[in-house]
Design a protein around this motif. Structure first.
Motif, short mmCIF file in Angstrom:
data_model
loop_
_atom_site.label_atom_id
_atom_site.label_comp_id
_atom_site.label_asym_id
_atom_site.label_seq_id
_atom_site.Cartn_x
_atom_site.Cartn_y
_atom_site.Cartn_z
N MET A 224 -97.32 85.92 15.52
CA MET A 224 -98.24 84.85 15.14
C MET A 224 -99.69 85.28 15.38
O MET A 224 -100.60 84.87 14.65
CB MET A 224 -97.94 83.55 15.90
CG MET A 224 -96.72 82.81 15.40
SD MET A 224 -96.67 82.54 13.61
CE MET A 224 -98.15 81.56 13.35
N ASP A 225 -99.91 86.09 16.39
CA ASP A 225 -101.26 86.62 16.63
C ASP A 225 -101.68 87.46 15.41
O ASP A 225 -102.79 87.31 14.89
CB ASP A 225 -101.26 87.48 17.91
CG ASP A 225 -102.66 87.85 18.39
OD1 ASP A 225 -103.62 87.16 17.99
OD2 ASP A 225 -102.78 88.81 19.18
N ALA A 226 -100.75 88.31 14.95
CA ALA A 226 -101.05 89.15 13.78
C ALA A 226 -101.37 88.29 12.56
O ALA A 226 -102.35 88.55 11.84
CB ALA A 226 -99.87 90.08 13.49
N THR A 228 -102.50 85.28 12.49
CA THR A 228 -103.79 84.60 12.70
C THR A 228 -104.95 85.57 12.44
O THR A 228 -105.95 85.20 11.82
CB THR A 228 -103.86 84.01 14.13
OG1 THR A 228 -102.67 83.26 14.35
CG2 THR A 228 -105.06 83.10 14.30
N HIS A 229 -104.81 86.80 12.89
CA HIS A 229 -105.86 87.81 12.62
C HIS A 229 -106.03 87.99 11.11
O HIS A 229 -107.15 88.07 10.60
CB HIS A 229 -105.50 89.17 13.22
CG HIS A 229 -105.47 89.17 14.71
ND1 HIS A 229 -104.75 90.08 15.44
CD2 HIS A 229 -106.07 88.36 15.62
CE1 HIS A 229 -104.91 89.84 16.74
NE2 HIS A 229 -105.70 88.80 16.87
N ALA A 230 -104.88 88.10 10.41
CA ALA A 230 -104.95 88.38 8.97
C ALA A 230 -105.61 87.22 8.23
O ALA A 230 -106.45 87.43 7.35
CB ALA A 230 -103.54 88.63 8.43
N ALA A 293 -109.50 79.47 15.27
CA ALA A 293 -108.20 79.47 15.98
C ALA A 293 -108.29 80.35 17.22
O ALA A 293 -107.64 80.07 18.24
CB ALA A 293 -107.08 79.94 15.06
N HIS A 294 -109.09 81.42 17.15
CA HIS A 294 -109.24 82.27 18.33
C HIS A 294 -110.12 81.64 19.40
O HIS A 294 -109.87 81.84 20.59
CB HIS A 294 -109.74 83.67 17.94
CG HIS A 294 -108.60 84.61 17.68
ND1 HIS A 294 -107.86 84.56 16.51
CD2 HIS A 294 -108.03 85.58 18.44
CE1 HIS A 294 -106.90 85.47 16.57
NE2 HIS A 294 -106.98 86.11 17.73
N SER A 295 -111.13 80.86 18.99
CA SER A 295 -111.94 80.17 20.00
C SER A 295 -111.05 79.18 20.75
O SER A 295 -111.07 79.11 21.99
CB SER A 295 -113.08 79.39 19.36
OG SER A 295 -113.75 80.19 18.46
N HIS A 307 -99.68 82.11 26.47
CA HIS A 307 -99.76 83.44 25.87
C HIS A 307 -100.73 83.42 24.70
O HIS A 307 -100.81 82.44 23.95
CB HIS A 307 -98.36 83.90 25.40
CG HIS A 307 -98.40 85.28 24.78
ND1 HIS A 307 -98.60 85.46 23.43
CD2 HIS A 307 -98.31 86.52 25.32
CE1 HIS A 307 -98.62 86.77 23.17
NE2 HIS A 307 -98.44 87.43 24.31
N HIS A 308 -101.44 84.52 24.52
CA HIS A 308 -102.49 84.59 23.48
C HIS A 308 -101.95 84.27 22.08
O HIS A 308 -102.53 83.47 21.34
CB HIS A 308 -103.14 85.98 23.51
CG HIS A 308 -104.11 86.20 22.40
ND1 HIS A 308 -105.38 85.65 22.41
CD2 HIS A 308 -104.00 86.87 21.21
CE1 HIS A 308 -106.01 85.99 21.29
NE2 HIS A 308 -105.19 86.73 20.55
N GLY A 309 -100.84 84.91 21.71
CA GLY A 309 -100.30 84.71 20.36
C GLY A 309 -99.78 83.30 20.16
O GLY A 309 -99.96 82.69 19.09
N SER A 311 -100.95 80.72 21.60
CA SER A 311 -102.13 79.85 21.56
C SER A 311 -102.83 79.90 20.20
O SER A 311 -103.05 78.86 19.58
CB SER A 311 -103.14 80.27 22.63
OG SER A 311 -102.52 80.46 23.87
N VAL A 312 -103.16 81.09 19.74
CA VAL A 312 -103.90 81.17 18.47
C VAL A 312 -103.01 80.77 17.30
O VAL A 312 -103.46 80.15 16.34
CB VAL A 312 -104.54 82.57 18.24
CG1 VAL A 312 -105.53 82.90 19.33
CG2 VAL A 312 -103.49 83.67 18.12
N GLY A 313 -101.71 81.11 17.42
CA GLY A 313 -100.76 80.73 16.36
C GLY A 313 -100.63 79.22 16.26
O GLY A 313 -100.62 78.65 15.17
#
Ligand SMILES: NC(=O)c1ccc[n+]([C@@H]2O[C@H](COP(=O)([O-])OP(=O)(O)OC[C@H]3O[C@@H](n4cnc5c(N)ncnc54)[C@H](O)[C@@H]3O)[C@@H](O)[C@H]2O)c1
Ligand SMILES: [Fe+2]
Length: 426
Positions: A224-226, A228-230, A293-295, A307-309, A311-313
């Motif tokens: 999900m982190d990936a 979100t980055h994309a 989403a990252h903020s 966990h980071h992923g 959270s942003v996911g």
């Protein structure tokens, strides 16, 4: 606001302000389309090629490698040391990295570098290990650098002492190819991101051997982190044609391969594809930046230790709903991404809304929570942490890159909707 200004000192520069049109944003495009990435070796032959590279670039009596891992990923060090032995490279393994790269562990890493004087740092681990290695490397090279006030425009002069090689053991962060480091400040508990093109590692090795045993939860969260980055890389105000290309392929690959890598944890092809997808997503956001989403997610990691992923996911679909109704151009961009998975509704806003829904469906399928409630966060903990969540999210540099301008009241509302799993309607 003062703190935010302090952290984002470089945004105060007139040229940057103009470029960003604080926050019309679009002006930034076309003015800055630099593209940085590591040299990438994907597949089993990567380690062998790196051995050749190190042999050719480090003199015989100088061959010292510091392998940086955490307590878990230390088990992978042997996969690398067998190649170092072949070239009589002296090495040391330091397994002191910790989740979310706390500053005190980075300081420990710097001390070890100063004592051992490595010519190459080899990070083996997830984003936390790679970020610890990146930060320790910067301070080993340039002890006077203040990590928090680094700007993307500083000339640092790194690489006088050592090179940096990153081997990811999770399939999400893309840190192996980015110019970013995310660090936890031990004193305040706040996570902050810092970036500079020279922080991009020299080499990234994408070898499925290092991710074959990644458990289901981490596969889901880092996947999900990936994603979100994309997606954020495709709508951020700093997007450009180079990052767009990386995002398009990464989104396609995550939707195809993330469910497969969860359904069958032994599916090596799915693992390999997710390693590549995460790396492509890193190439995208690393050159265009992450957004809202990252903020929201960095702040969740700081305050609630999620966990980071995860959270942003979790934040991603809410931010799509939030952005698409106010920014026509951004809705069109979400629509393009939605088209990759066959979604097309009557207009771009409806398509974006459906896209957000499809992301939630993916999350349900892979077992990544879509709300604070689903993540098991208690209402009283959420309420107790809400103001801190908002404060830290307001200070996060990714916020500046979001296509829709926002304020602390809206951030508070976003978090409240995320708690209940309510679609955004403001
Ligand atoms: N610098 C960047 O560009 C960037 C981008 C995204 C995220 N990040 C940062 O990366 C961090 C998150 O990294 P992450 O999601 O990779 O997790 P992580 O590195 O924090 O690791 C989480 C846990 O998984 C374990 N682990 C690692 N590999 C494993 C494997 N193969 N099998 C089983 N367990 C394994 C680790 O030991 C750790 O306990 C956050 O701090 C985030 O902010 C940085
Ligand atoms: Fe991320």
């Amino acid at each position: 606001m003062d703190k935010k200004r302090e952290q984002l000192a470089f945004y105060e520069m007139d040229i940057v302000k103009d470029m960003m049109g604080l926050m019309g944003g679009r002006a930034l495009r076309g003015i800055m389309s630099n593209f940085f990435t590591s040299r990438i070796y994907a597949g089993k032959v990567g380690l062998f090629l790196v051995k050749n590279y190190l042999e050719a670039t480090i003199e015989k009596g100088e061959r010292r490698a510091l392998i940086i891992t955490d307590a878990f990923t230390e088990r992978f060090a042997g996969n690398v040391t067998k190649y170092l032995d072949l070239m009589q490279m002296d090495y040391k393994i330091w397994s002191g990295a910790e989740p979310e790269a706390p500053l005190n562990t980075i300081e420990e890493g710097v001390k070890i570098c100063e004592e051992f004087k490595p010519k190459v740092l080899i990070a083996i681990g997830g984003g936390s290990v790679m970020d610890t290695a990146k930060a320790a490397w910067v301070l080993y090279e340039k002890p006077d650098v203040e990590l928090e006030s680094l700007s993307p425009f500083d000339e640092l002069g790194l690489r006088a002492k050592a090179k940096l090689i990153c081997i990811p053991t999770t399939t999400g962060t893309g840190s192996e190819v980015t110019k970013a480091i995310v660090i936890r400040d031990d004193e305040t508990g706040r996570k902050f991101a810092t970036m500079n093109p020279e922080l991009t590692p020299d080499i990234a090795i994408l070898d499925p051997e290092f991710v074959v045993g990644l458990p289901k939860e981490l596969t889901a969260y880092t996947g999900m982190d990936a994603l979100t980055h994309a997606i954020e890389g495709y709508v951020s105000v700093w997007k450009n044609d180079f990052s767009d290309g990386s995002s398009l392929q990464a989104v396609k690959m995550v939707f195809e391969w993330l469910p497969k890598s969860i359904e069958d944890l032994t599916d090596l092809e799915a693992r390999e594809k997710m390693l590549v997808a995460a790396c492509l997503a890193g190439m995208s956001f690393g050159n265009s930046q992450a957004a809202l989403a990252h903020s929201l997610g960095h702040s969740m990691g700081s305050v609630l230790r999620t966990h980071h992923g995860l959270s942003v996911g979790m934040a991603l679909p809410y931010t799509i709903e939030f952005n698409c109704t106010e920014c026509e151009e951004t809705a069109a961009q979400y629509s393009e991404l939605a088209g990759l998975i066959g979604i097309r509704e009557k207009d771009d806003v409806a398509t974006s809304m459906k896209f957000a829904e499809a992301i939630r469906e993916l999350m349900v399928k892979i077992g990544s929570p879509t709300s604070f409630k689903e993540a098991g966060v208690k209402k009283k903990d959420f309420k107790a942490g809400l103001e801190k969540l908002v404060e830290f999210a307001m200070m996060d540099s990714s916020l500046t890159m979001n296509p829709r301008n926002t304020d602390s009241n809206e951030l508070r509302k976003l978090y409240e909707y995320m708690f209940d799993g309510k679609k955004i309607d403001f």
